[in-house]
Write an enzyme that holds these catalytic residues in place. Structure first.
Site, PDB file in Angstrom:
ATOM      1  N   GLU A   1       0.838  -1.202   0.000  1.00  0.00           N
ATOM      2  CA  GLU A   1       0.000   0.000   0.000  1.00  0.00           C
ATOM      3  C   GLU A   1       0.872   1.251   0.000  1.00  0.00           C
ATOM      4  OE1 GLU A   1      -3.838  -0.470   2.378  1.00  0.00           O
ATOM      5  OE2 GLU A   1      -2.479  -1.805   3.457  1.00  0.00           O
TER       6      GLU A   1
ATOM      7  N   ARG B   1       4.972   2.916  -1.677  1.00  0.00           N
ATOM      8  CA  ARG B   1       5.734   3.178  -2.902  1.00  0.00           C
ATOM      9  C   ARG B   1       7.009   2.349  -2.936  1.00  0.00           C
ATOM     10  NH1 ARG B   1       4.678   7.421  -5.977  1.00  0.00           N
ATOM     11  NH2 ARG B   1       6.868   7.553  -6.562  1.00  0.00           N
TER      12      ARG B   1
ATOM     13  N   LYS C   1      24.246   5.357  13.364  1.00  0.00           N
ATOM     14  CA  LYS C   1      23.630   5.958  12.192  1.00  0.00           C
ATOM     15  C   LYS C   1      22.831   4.888  11.439  1.00  0.00           C
ATOM     16  CE  LYS C   1      26.602   9.887  11.102  1.00  0.00           C
ATOM     17  NZ  LYS C   1      27.416  10.541  10.036  1.00  0.00           N
TER      18      LYS C   1
END
Length: 401
Positions: free
Chosen positions: A269, A271, A364
């Site tokens: 649902e 991209r 990170k």
């Protein structure tokens, strides 16, 4: 008769000029109304790698050198004429009865039989005498030099004959013209502008579905499995791959770009951007976005592992291993700083041999890229970004897949 055919194929393959194909096929051509340039090449059948080399020998033998459109070390394109059809059918004689009696047998022969029908009805060339059908062969995976080989590669990706991110697609945007698509027919924008008044006055102006260089997936590909569901034709681009069954793509914010897709059952649902690969069993929540490589400076293609969950409206800019969760509404990017407690870091290290524990507990996003079993979250009270060992099993709704 069959032995004679085998001898012909064997002789052709042993000839000094033989070039084994990476892919080949017969394509129907759509040309520009103003320029006559090739806008689209539709292949009813794609032969890839070592498939159907007998038919390759037939087609190469049947070609008329005078009908050469383009040729190089990496590809060739020829126009198909009457002589090609009759030579191919003659060589196919041992198999013709089987092909005529059953349309699912000998698909390359089926394509030639359709060419014969086009010949009989005067549809082998267009009004200007140009070939409507081309034979195309790709010998090496290098930069495409024709629209025909660009479409051939995109089809190979959508059919799963070539793995995602395995083909050279450099320069493909320069080859394909931006056109208006009405149904499966492309129209040159300059031609529409030039003839707009007449077309509209005569009630002949086409219903334009969209404007793009690429057609949509369903304009070129029939889903290979009955349990692949696409609820909006606009949401999947030609060149996407939808796995081996169980893929469901909902309408709304969902989308799959070319050279991207899912490797198995998946709920989408969100991209799936260009060059993104999704593992089996993963659920991409509504509006969730995964960073692609076409623009924005990202050059590292992203892979999402198996049985992951990307929450609603989340953004993911690093690769994820298996069993990861990204909470809704947060961005997991290469530069995002996540805090991981020592105890959770030890749990993560148990399932990720290359995971290095940081003494300050700060990581990170790029340090966590590709790691398994991570749950990314933002604390609601402090706003701090944290990650920890996921303890939730992600399972798709079996009734939907």
């Amino acid at each position: 008769m069959i032995d004679r055919f085998k001898a012909f194929v064997d002789s052709y393959q042993k000839s000094p000029n033989y070039k084994p194909p990476l892919g080949f096929g017969i394509a129907r051509i759509d040309r520009g109304q103003l320029t006559g340039n090739v806008l689209c090449a539709t292949y009813p059948l794609l032969n890839w790698s070592h498939e159907n080399l007998g038919s390759y020998a037939v087609f190469m033998h049947a070609l008329n050198p005078e009908n050469q459109i383009s040729i190089s070390e990496s590809e060739c394109v020829y126009g198909i004429d009457e002589g090609f059809i009759y030579k191919a059918l003659e060589l196919y004689t041992p198999f013709l009865n089987e092909a005529i009696q059953n349309k699912t047998n000998h698909k390359n022969i089926q394509a030639v039989l359709e060419l014969k029908k086009a010949l009989d009805t005067g549809r082998l060339r267009d009004e200007s005498g140009r070939f409507l059908f081309h034979f195309v062969a790709l010998f090496k995976d290098t930069k495409c030099q024709s629209v025909e080989t660009a479409y051939l590669k995109l089809l190979a990706l959508s059919l799963g004959k070539a793995e995602l991110r395995s083909l050279v697609l450099d320069g493909i945007f320069g080859l394909l013209q931006n056109v208006a698509w009405s149904g499966n027919r492309p129209y040159e924008l300059a031609w529409l502008r030039e003839n707009e008044i007449a077309l509209k006055m005569q009630g002949l102006y086409p219903c334009i579905d969209f404007v793009d260089k690429f057609p949509r997936y369903l304009m070129q590909v029939i889903p290979q499995y009955d349990n692949i569901r696409l609820l909006d034709t606009a949401k999947t681009r030609f060149g996407a791959y939808l796995g081996n069954g169980g893929y469901t793509q909902m309408p709304g914010a969902s989308y799959v770009n070319f050279n991207a897709g899912a490797l198995g059952a998946c709920m989408n649902e969100g991209r799936i951007s260009s060059s993104v690969i999704i593992g089996e069993g993963t659920d991409i929540g509504g509006g969730a976005s995964i960073l692609g490589v076409l623009s924005g400076g990202n050059s590292a293609p992203i892979s999402i592992g198996k049985n992951c969950l990307l929450g609603v409206n989340s953004s993911t800019g690093i690769s994820l291993g298996d069993g990861c969760i990204v909470d809704g509404g947060i961005a997991v990017l290469a530069g995002t700083i996540f805090a991981i407690t020592e105890s959770e870091a030890k749990k993560i290290a148990q399932i990720n041999t290359e995971f290095a524990i940081h003494s300050d507990g700060l990581y990170k996003g790029k340090d966590l890229s590709g790691k398994n079993g991570l749950h990314f979250r933002q604390e609601s009270t402090s706003g701090k970004m944290i990650a920890f060992r996921s303890n939730r099993k992600i399972e798709l709704n079996t009734a939907l897949h």
